[in-house]
Design an enzyme around this catalytic site. Structure first.
Site, PDB file in Angstrom:
ATOM      1  N   GLU A  97       6.391  46.289  38.281  1.00  0.00           N
ATOM      2  CA  GLU A  97       5.589  47.274  37.546  1.00  0.00           C
ATOM      3  C   GLU A  97       4.133  46.895  37.763  1.00  0.00           C
ATOM      4  O   GLU A  97       3.668  45.891  37.214  1.00  0.00           O
ATOM      5  CB  GLU A  97       5.952  47.238  36.052  1.00  0.00           C
ATOM      6  CG  GLU A  97       7.381  47.655  35.764  1.00  0.00           C
ATOM      7  CD  GLU A  97       7.657  49.107  36.111  1.00  0.00           C
ATOM      8  OE1 GLU A  97       6.719  49.922  36.106  1.00  0.00           O
ATOM      9  OE2 GLU A  97       8.813  49.430  36.409  1.00  0.00           O
TER      10      GLU A  97
ATOM     11  N   LYS B 284       8.184  33.396  32.944  1.00  0.00           N
ATOM     12  CA  LYS B 284       6.863  32.800  33.228  1.00  0.00           C
ATOM     13  C   LYS B 284       5.784  33.782  32.787  1.00  0.00           C
ATOM     14  O   LYS B 284       5.527  34.796  33.428  1.00  0.00           O
ATOM     15  CB  LYS B 284       6.689  32.499  34.726  1.00  0.00           C
ATOM     16  CG  LYS B 284       5.486  31.586  34.939  1.00  0.00           C
ATOM     17  CD  LYS B 284       4.724  31.794  36.219  1.00  0.00           C
ATOM     18  CE  LYS B 284       3.618  32.779  36.162  1.00  0.00           C
ATOM     19  NZ  LYS B 284       2.474  32.489  35.290  1.00  0.00           N
TER      20      LYS B 284
HETATM   21  P1  NAP Z   1      -1.540  39.417  37.804  1.00  0.00           P
HETATM   22  O1  NAP Z   1      -2.745  38.615  38.048  1.00  0.00           O
HETATM   23  O2  NAP Z   1      -0.905  40.084  38.960  1.00  0.00           O
HETATM   24  O3  NAP Z   1      -0.506  38.436  37.065  1.00  0.00           O
HETATM   25  C1  NAP Z   1       0.723  38.908  36.549  1.00  0.00           C
HETATM   26  C2  NAP Z   1       1.699  37.760  36.522  1.00  0.00           C
HETATM   27  O4  NAP Z   1       2.075  37.434  37.868  1.00  0.00           O
HETATM   28  C3  NAP Z   1       1.135  36.475  35.916  1.00  0.00           C
HETATM   29  O5  NAP Z   1       2.141  35.810  35.200  1.00  0.00           O
HETATM   30  C4  NAP Z   1       0.727  35.694  37.154  1.00  0.00           C
HETATM   31  O6  NAP Z   1       0.649  34.303  36.913  1.00  0.00           O
HETATM   32  C5  NAP Z   1       1.859  36.039  38.092  1.00  0.00           C
HETATM   33  N1  NAP Z   1       1.564  35.853  39.509  1.00  0.00           N
HETATM   34  C6  NAP Z   1       0.383  36.008  40.130  1.00  0.00           C
HETATM   35  N2  NAP Z   1       0.523  35.750  41.452  1.00  0.00           N
HETATM   36  C7  NAP Z   1       1.814  35.422  41.655  1.00  0.00           C
HETATM   37  C8  NAP Z   1       2.578  35.055  42.804  1.00  0.00           C
HETATM   38  N3  NAP Z   1       2.031  34.960  44.029  1.00  0.00           N
HETATM   39  N4  NAP Z   1       3.888  34.779  42.658  1.00  0.00           N
HETATM   40  C9  NAP Z   1       4.459  34.873  41.442  1.00  0.00           C
HETATM   41  N5  NAP Z   1       3.794  35.202  40.310  1.00  0.00           N
HETATM   42  C10 NAP Z   1       2.482  35.502  40.422  1.00  0.00           C
HETATM   43  O7  NAP Z   1      -1.788  40.572  36.730  1.00  0.00           O
HETATM   44  P2  NAP Z   1      -2.559  40.471  35.364  1.00  0.00           P
HETATM   45  O8  NAP Z   1      -4.014  40.358  35.696  1.00  0.00           O
HETATM   46  O9  NAP Z   1      -1.917  39.445  34.491  1.00  0.00           O
HETATM   47  O10 NAP Z   1      -2.264  41.896  34.707  1.00  0.00           O
HETATM   48  C11 NAP Z   1      -3.035  43.030  34.949  1.00  0.00           C
HETATM   49  C12 NAP Z   1      -2.355  43.900  35.975  1.00  0.00           C
HETATM   50  O11 NAP Z   1      -1.054  44.238  35.524  1.00  0.00           O
HETATM   51  C13 NAP Z   1      -3.058  45.233  36.179  1.00  0.00           C
HETATM   52  O12 NAP Z   1      -3.091  45.547  37.539  1.00  0.00           O
HETATM   53  C14 NAP Z   1      -2.168  46.223  35.428  1.00  0.00           C
HETATM   54  O13 NAP Z   1      -2.247  47.544  35.875  1.00  0.00           O
HETATM   55  C15 NAP Z   1      -0.827  45.622  35.659  1.00  0.00           C
HETATM   56  N6  NAP Z   1       0.137  46.069  34.647  1.00  0.00           N
HETATM   57  C16 NAP Z   1       1.115  46.949  35.029  1.00  0.00           C
HETATM   58  C17 NAP Z   1       2.013  47.416  34.093  1.00  0.00           C
HETATM   59  C18 NAP Z   1       3.095  48.366  34.490  1.00  0.00           C
HETATM   60  O14 NAP Z   1       4.036  48.524  33.729  1.00  0.00           O
HETATM   61  N7  NAP Z   1       3.023  48.988  35.649  1.00  0.00           N
HETATM   62  C19 NAP Z   1       1.932  46.987  32.767  1.00  0.00           C
HETATM   63  C20 NAP Z   1       0.938  46.083  32.416  1.00  0.00           C
HETATM   64  C21 NAP Z   1       0.046  45.624  33.384  1.00  0.00           C
HETATM   65  P3  NAP Z   1      -0.770  33.628  36.567  1.00  0.00           P
HETATM   66  O15 NAP Z   1      -1.235  34.257  35.310  1.00  0.00           O
HETATM   67  O16 NAP Z   1      -0.444  32.197  36.423  1.00  0.00           O
HETATM   68  O17 NAP Z   1      -1.673  33.938  37.727  1.00  0.00           O
END
Ligand code: NAP
Length: 499
Positions: free
Chosen positions: A257, A182
């Site tokens: 992550e 997803k």
């Molecule tokens: P996000 O809003 O947390 O979304 C990430 C993924 O999780 C999306 O596919 C989102 O779907 C899904 N998701 C959100 N809420 C969920 C839930 N309750 N249950 C299951 N899935 C859920 O993050 P983002 O804004 O896409 O990415 C930015 C973040 O990622 C930043 O905090 C960054 O630091 C972090 N990041 C971390 C790493 C690492 O390796 N540590 C690498 C890259 C990015 P939807 O899009 O449909 O909401």
């Protein structure tokens, strides 16, 4: 001059379930918007919980057959996928830039990294080793096997919409798991691109499924469903926390992550020219939207003013514009929402009396698109949210420090613990950074890129488990121990005195 990219035709993509490209069971779709032009370039189905269940069922059905293949055969599919990604590099990089906004040269590097993930994990085909151990008893053997978990739900973010997909699918496939992917609702097209190549490589149907839809709905279903054996998610700490709660339903295994707040320490004995180049890249790469981005700079007091004036000059020279243009260093942010978050941090800095010494607003040109100027903020307090919360945009707070030990303490004073950077040529400082900075990654005198053999892992609120490396791979397996009695007269009299 900035040339706005208008897409001539809107693509209508589908989900991939059990080997078929299908629409959602509901009528709704999600618009994919180009952050440089603000125009809709594609739609994907807004999948439902029913769709998620179908995808999980498909993966469950296909997984045993996939696991029975010799790993070398699974690896052959994976090297084919990698080859196809390399052949389609230009197209995939274009799609990535059009949905995410990073400059095309960065997208090319990301697509290369996607191919490399499949190649790297395919190399483990002959190294998926268990143990054969001596038994406490004669004519017995103890074996530990590493078996597939079963169905892996892979949930990916928008900031690396191609590489994160590969980083999850590849280790799952080589270890004999099936996948339901997803992607982020903001950038699903790069995932569609990868899955089309998975299909073209001939991977048996049902082994990889793609479902699009919201995290709170489809994502939630994947995380809480009993068919899911492992959730591997990259994204924000908030979403990670919700996923952990949801997966507790079936005591699901997790790789998370999550967010970062990387400290970037520059000490007086560092190679300044090099440290400056790295500081620019570390903050402004991908418009500051990278989990390992420099999120706060700690500068040695004795060099701070000089370093900062050069840093500001270099940041000012970054060319902002059409991410498709070869001359562009800095594209737009991924969405207006993300830009708003960064802008709120700038407003906070002003309210707190910090000094915005570069940028702070939207550029006059390009006038369309979600652009934000590179922004440098001086005189920030360690307690400020600018230092404590993830900004995730082209905005960097700067702090002055008097001793290296103090810099380490300030770096560690964070709920996050993903990446960290230190620039110094003093051996004692280097070793202090190695042992005392409590972060999952420390880069000394360099800034990325991560390498595949390294474990990408976060301390504290930055995550659970690891990705990449042999350690990340192991998390896609579960251990099984077998005790085998091969004597002619089995039985252990001292265990069964009554027999
Ligand atoms: P996000 O809003 O947390 O979304 C990430 C993924 O999780 C999306 O596919 C989102 O779907 C899904 N998701 C959100 N809420 C969920 C839930 N309750 N249950 C299951 N899935 C859920 O993050 P983002 O804004 O896409 O990415 C930015 C973040 O990622 C930043 O905090 C960054 O630091 C972090 N990041 C971390 C790493 C690492 O390796 N540590 C690498 C890259 C990015 P939807 O899009 O449909 O909401």
């Amino acid at each position: 001059m900035f040339v706005s990219m208008q897409s001539s035709a809107i693509r209508h993509e589908r989900m991939f379930i059990d080997g078929d490209w299908v629409g959602g069971s509901g009528d709704e779709t999600i618009n994919v918007v180009n952050p440089a032009s603000e125009s809709v370039i594609a739609t994907v189905p807004k999948g439902t919980r029913e769709d998620a269940k179908k995808a999980l069922g498909s993966a469950q059905g296909a997984q045993p057959g996939w696991a029975e293949l010799p790993p070398l055969q699974r690896a052959t599919y994976m090297t084919k996928i990698a080859q196809l990604i390399r052949e389609n590099r230009e197209r995939m990089a274009g799609v990535l830039t059009s949905e995410q906004g990073k400059p095309l040269f960065e997208s090319r590097l990301e697509v290369d990294s996607s191919a490399a993930h499949f190649e790297y994990f395919a190399e483990f085909a002959r190294r998926l080793e268990g143990d054969v151990l001596p038994s406490d008893n004669p004519e017995q053997t103890v074996m530990i096997l590493k078996l597939p978990i079963g169905v892996v739900a892979a949930i990916t973010p928008w900031n690396f919409p191609s590489a994160m997909v590969a980083r999850k699918i590849a280790p799952a496939l080589i270890t004999g798991n099936a996948v339901v992917l997803k992607p982020s609702s903001i950038t699903p097209l790069s995932a569609v691109e990868v899955v089309k190549l998975v299909e073209q490589a001939g991977v048996p149907k049902g082994v990889v499924n793609l479902i699009t839809g919201s995290g709170s709905d489809v994502g939630d279903e994947l995380c809480g469903n009993k068919l899911t054996g492992l959730v591997t998610m990259t994204g924000s700490t908030d979403a990670g926390r919700k996923i952990m709660q949801r997966a507790s339903n079936q005591l699901g295994k997790l790789i998370l992550e999550l967010g970062g707040k990387a400290p970037f320490i520059v000490w007086k004995d560092a190679d300044m020219e090099w440290a400056l180049k790295c500081a620019i890249w570390a903050r402004f790469w991908n418009c500051g939207q990278t989990c390992i981005s420099s999120e706060r700079m700690y500068l040695d007091k004795s060099i701070k003013d000089k370093f900062l004036s050069h840093f500001v000059k270099m940041a000012k020279e970054l060319r902002m514009g059409d991410p498709m243009a070869a001359s562009t260093d800095l594209g737009p942010m991924v969405s207006n929402v993300e830009r708003g978050t960064s802008e709120r941090f700038i407003e906070l800095a002003e309210r707190e009396g910090s000094k915005v010494i570069l940028g702070g607003g939207r550029p006059a040109e390009p006038s369309k698109g979600w652009y934000l100027e590179p922004t440098v903020i001086d005189d920030v307090r360690q307690e400020s949210e600018l230092v404590q919360k993830e900004i995730f945009g082209p905005v960097v707070p700067v702090l002055e420090v008097e001793t290296f030990d103090k810099a380490i303490d300030m770096a560690n004073d964070s709920e996050y613990g993903l990446a960290s950077y230190v620039f110094t040529r003093d051996n004692s400082n280097v070793m202090k950074a190695v042992y005392k900075i409590r972060f999952g990654e420390t880069y000394v005198n360099q800034v990325g890129p991560e390498q595949l053999q390294g474990a990408h892992t976060g301390f504290r609120m930055s995550g659970v488990g690891a990705e990449g490396s042999k350690y990340g791979l192991e998390l896609y397996t579960q251990l099984k121990t077998c005790y085998i009695d091969w004597s002619d007269k089995p039985g252990l009299p001292y265990l069964f005195p009554y027999s």
